[in-house]
Scaffold this active site. Structure first.
Site, PDB file in Angstrom:
ATOM      1  N   CYS A 164     -10.967   2.942   0.463  1.00  0.00           N
ATOM      2  CA  CYS A 164      -9.528   3.128   0.685  1.00  0.00           C
ATOM      3  C   CYS A 164      -9.182   2.349   1.947  1.00  0.00           C
ATOM      4  O   CYS A 164      -9.899   2.448   2.957  1.00  0.00           O
ATOM      5  CB  CYS A 164      -9.220   4.614   0.875  1.00  0.00           C
ATOM      6  SG  CYS A 164      -7.560   4.950   1.494  1.00  0.00           S
ATOM      7  N   THR A 165      -8.116   1.578   1.881  1.00  0.00           N
ATOM      8  CA  THR A 165      -7.805   0.665   2.995  1.00  0.00           C
ATOM      9  C   THR A 165      -7.467   1.398   4.290  1.00  0.00           C
ATOM     10  O   THR A 165      -7.640   0.840   5.373  1.00  0.00           O
ATOM     11  CB  THR A 165      -6.655  -0.273   2.608  1.00  0.00           C
ATOM     12  OG1 THR A 165      -5.588   0.502   2.032  1.00  0.00           O
ATOM     13  CG2 THR A 165      -7.100  -1.318   1.612  1.00  0.00           C
ATOM     14  N   HIS A 166      -7.006   2.628   4.179  1.00  0.00           N
ATOM     15  CA  HIS A 166      -6.741   3.398   5.400  1.00  0.00           C
ATOM     16  C   HIS A 166      -8.018   3.579   6.237  1.00  0.00           C
ATOM     17  O   HIS A 166      -7.976   3.594   7.463  1.00  0.00           O
ATOM     18  CB  HIS A 166      -6.218   4.800   5.053  1.00  0.00           C
ATOM     19  CG  HIS A 166      -4.769   4.869   4.681  1.00  0.00           C
ATOM     20  ND1 HIS A 166      -4.290   4.444   3.466  1.00  0.00           N
ATOM     21  CD2 HIS A 166      -3.697   5.330   5.373  1.00  0.00           C
ATOM     22  CE1 HIS A 166      -2.979   4.660   3.419  1.00  0.00           C
ATOM     23  NE2 HIS A 166      -2.593   5.192   4.567  1.00  0.00           N
TER      24      HIS A 166
ATOM     25  N   GLY B 266      -3.274   8.929  -3.388  1.00  0.00           N
ATOM     26  CA  GLY B 266      -4.549   9.431  -3.916  1.00  0.00           C
ATOM     27  C   GLY B 266      -4.447  10.653  -4.805  1.00  0.00           C
ATOM     28  O   GLY B 266      -5.354  10.927  -5.593  1.00  0.00           O
TER      29      GLY B 266
ATOM     30  N   ASP C   6       0.872  -1.179   0.000  1.00  0.00           N
ATOM     31  CA  ASP C   6       0.000   0.000   0.000  1.00  0.00           C
ATOM     32  C   ASP C   6       0.902   1.220   0.000  1.00  0.00           C
ATOM     33  O   ASP C   6       2.133   1.111   0.091  1.00  0.00           O
ATOM     34  CB  ASP C   6      -0.918  -0.020   1.237  1.00  0.00           C
ATOM     35  CG  ASP C   6      -1.873   1.167   1.258  1.00  0.00           C
ATOM     36  OD1 ASP C   6      -2.424   1.501   0.198  1.00  0.00           O
ATOM     37  OD2 ASP C   6      -2.048   1.787   2.321  1.00  0.00           O
ATOM     38  N   SER C   7       0.263   2.402  -0.029  1.00  0.00           N
ATOM     39  CA  SER C   7       1.047   3.637   0.031  1.00  0.00           C
ATOM     40  C   SER C   7       1.654   3.848   1.416  1.00  0.00           C
ATOM     41  O   SER C   7       2.573   4.640   1.568  1.00  0.00           O
ATOM     42  CB  SER C   7       0.148   4.835  -0.289  1.00  0.00           C
ATOM     43  OG  SER C   7      -0.853   4.949   0.712  1.00  0.00           O
TER      44      SER C   7
ATOM     45  N   CYS D 122      -4.193  -1.702  -1.905  1.00  0.00           N
ATOM     46  CA  CYS D 122      -4.344  -0.271  -2.164  1.00  0.00           C
ATOM     47  C   CYS D 122      -5.353  -0.116  -3.298  1.00  0.00           C
ATOM     48  O   CYS D 122      -5.084  -0.534  -4.433  1.00  0.00           O
ATOM     49  CB  CYS D 122      -2.986   0.293  -2.589  1.00  0.00           C
ATOM     50  SG  CYS D 122      -3.064   1.951  -3.270  1.00  0.00           S
ATOM     51  N   ASN D 123      -6.492   0.457  -2.987  1.00  0.00           N
ATOM     52  CA  ASN D 123      -7.530   0.633  -4.019  1.00  0.00           C
ATOM     53  C   ASN D 123      -7.048   1.519  -5.161  1.00  0.00           C
ATOM     54  O   ASN D 123      -7.304   1.256  -6.330  1.00  0.00           O
ATOM     55  CB  ASN D 123      -8.770   1.284  -3.408  1.00  0.00           C
ATOM     56  CG  ASN D 123      -9.475   0.389  -2.422  1.00  0.00           C
ATOM     57  OD1 ASN D 123     -10.344  -0.377  -2.782  1.00  0.00           O
ATOM     58  ND2 ASN D 123      -9.076   0.470  -1.159  1.00  0.00           N
ATOM     59  N   THR D 124      -6.368   2.599  -4.785  1.00  0.00           N
ATOM     60  CA  THR D 124      -6.008   3.628  -5.761  1.00  0.00           C
ATOM     61  C   THR D 124      -5.136   3.048  -6.878  1.00  0.00           C
ATOM     62  O   THR D 124      -5.369   3.313  -8.061  1.00  0.00           O
ATOM     63  CB  THR D 124      -5.290   4.791  -5.060  1.00  0.00           C
ATOM     64  OG1 THR D 124      -6.046   5.162  -3.903  1.00  0.00           O
ATOM     65  CG2 THR D 124      -5.133   5.983  -5.964  1.00  0.00           C
TER      66      THR D 124
HETATM   67  N1  DGL Z   1      -4.778   3.058   1.051  1.00  0.00           N
HETATM   68  C1  DGL Z   1      -4.753   3.312  -0.334  1.00  0.00           C
HETATM   69  C2  DGL Z   1      -6.067   3.035  -0.995  1.00  0.00           C
HETATM   70  O1  DGL Z   1      -6.696   2.059  -0.619  1.00  0.00           O
HETATM   71  C3  DGL Z   1      -3.986   4.542  -0.769  1.00  0.00           C
HETATM   72  C4  DGL Z   1      -4.465   5.838  -0.203  1.00  0.00           C
HETATM   73  C5  DGL Z   1      -3.534   6.994  -0.500  1.00  0.00           C
HETATM   74  O2  DGL Z   1      -2.329   6.840  -0.321  1.00  0.00           O
HETATM   75  O3  DGL Z   1      -4.025   8.055  -0.881  1.00  0.00           O
HETATM   76  O4  DGL Z   1      -6.507   3.707  -1.892  1.00  0.00           O
END
Ligand code: DGL
Length: 253
Positions: free
Chosen positions: A180-182, A41, A7-8, A71-73
């Site tokens: 978003c996983t966060h 993002g 992920d990021s 990471c979805n993005t």
């Molecule tokens: N956690 C990531 C996601 O699921 C990346 C979010 C980000 O870094 O902006 O999209």
């Protein structure tokens, strides 16, 4: 079998945690958080594709058997990355969420009755418009403030902003995609009683099992029965405080 997650930064830990909770010592785990370049993002597709290539090279060096793109993005852009050079398969959150909308009874009801579905995600994810493939009436909201706050360690401010974003949804929205996983780490009990969250952190292990048992492309290799957890976590930028937060999110402290 060694599973690689990326992920990021901290967000993908919500996906890793769901695997640890379910399988613990059954697999080996490698987690890579690209914290030096978070958030993802606000990055361009070209930037994200080049980051993914670098991360897949790291995964290759770590000899992972299967990557879970947590990471979805960046997941939404995975089909633009040539995976032929790698020995591992990649499962992406994009396909996990799409599978939910294609195959779950709940999703069929959402579609049949044209019920509104909230999508809280990064601007980058929303720009890819992958949610248009879900066949439901989606209300997207870009939550640009959340990841920077979380990556800076300010979880309390992030929780307040998360609540503010939820309040932007129309009052008749009951189902919300955690895009978003966060954000999984921001959901509280009160919100759980108000909304039905469609969260990849709750869907990923079932999809993983479906893939390894039914997809002939993924060879299923059970690890030797181990007693000790085999987990390696690496961040591209990290100090003690950041690592402690990561451990806290994984519920190790
Ligand atoms: N956690 C990531 C996601 O699921 C990346 C979010 C980000 O870094 O902006 O999209």
């Amino acid at each position: 079998m060694k599973l690689g997650f990326y992920d990021s930064g901290l967000g993908g830990l919500s996906i890793l945690k769901s695997f640890l909770d379910k399988y613990r010592t059954q697999y080996e785990y490698f987690y890579y958080g690209d914290s030096a370049r978070a958030p993802y993002g606000d990055k361009t597709p070209e930037e994200l594709i080049s980051y993914m290539k670098e991360i897949f090279q790291i995964m290759h060096e770590k000899e992972v058997d299967l990557v879970i793109s947590a990471c979805n993005t960046s997941s939404a852009l995975l089909d633009q990355v040539d995976l032929e050079d790698y020995f591992f398969q990649v499962i992406s959150l994009t396909e996990i969420v799409r599978d939910y909308f294609e195959n779950s009874v709940e999703a069929a009801v959402l579609s049949d009755f044209n019920l509104p579905v909230g999508l809280l995600a990064t601007q980058g994810s929303i720009n890819t418009a992958r949610y248009k493939e879900w066949g439901v009436n989606v209300q997207p909201i870009a939550c640009t403030k959340l990841v920077p706050l979380m990556e800076a360690g300010d979880m309390e401010a992030a929780k307040i902003e998360w609540q503010n974003y939820l309040q932007m949804l129309d009052t008749n929205v009951e189902y919300v995609v955690v895009g978003c996983t966060h954000y999984s780490f921001l959901i509280d009990e009160k919100q759980l009683s108000k909304y039905k969250f469609i969260d990849p952190a709750n869907l990923a292990t079932a999809y993983f099992e479906k893939s390894i048992y039914s997809d002939s492309l993924i060879s299923y290799k059970q690890s030797k029965d181990k007693k000790k957890l085999d987990l390696e976590i690496e961040f591209s930028k990290c100090d003690d405080e950041y690592f402690k937060l990561a451990e806290h999110l994984l519920s190790f402290v």
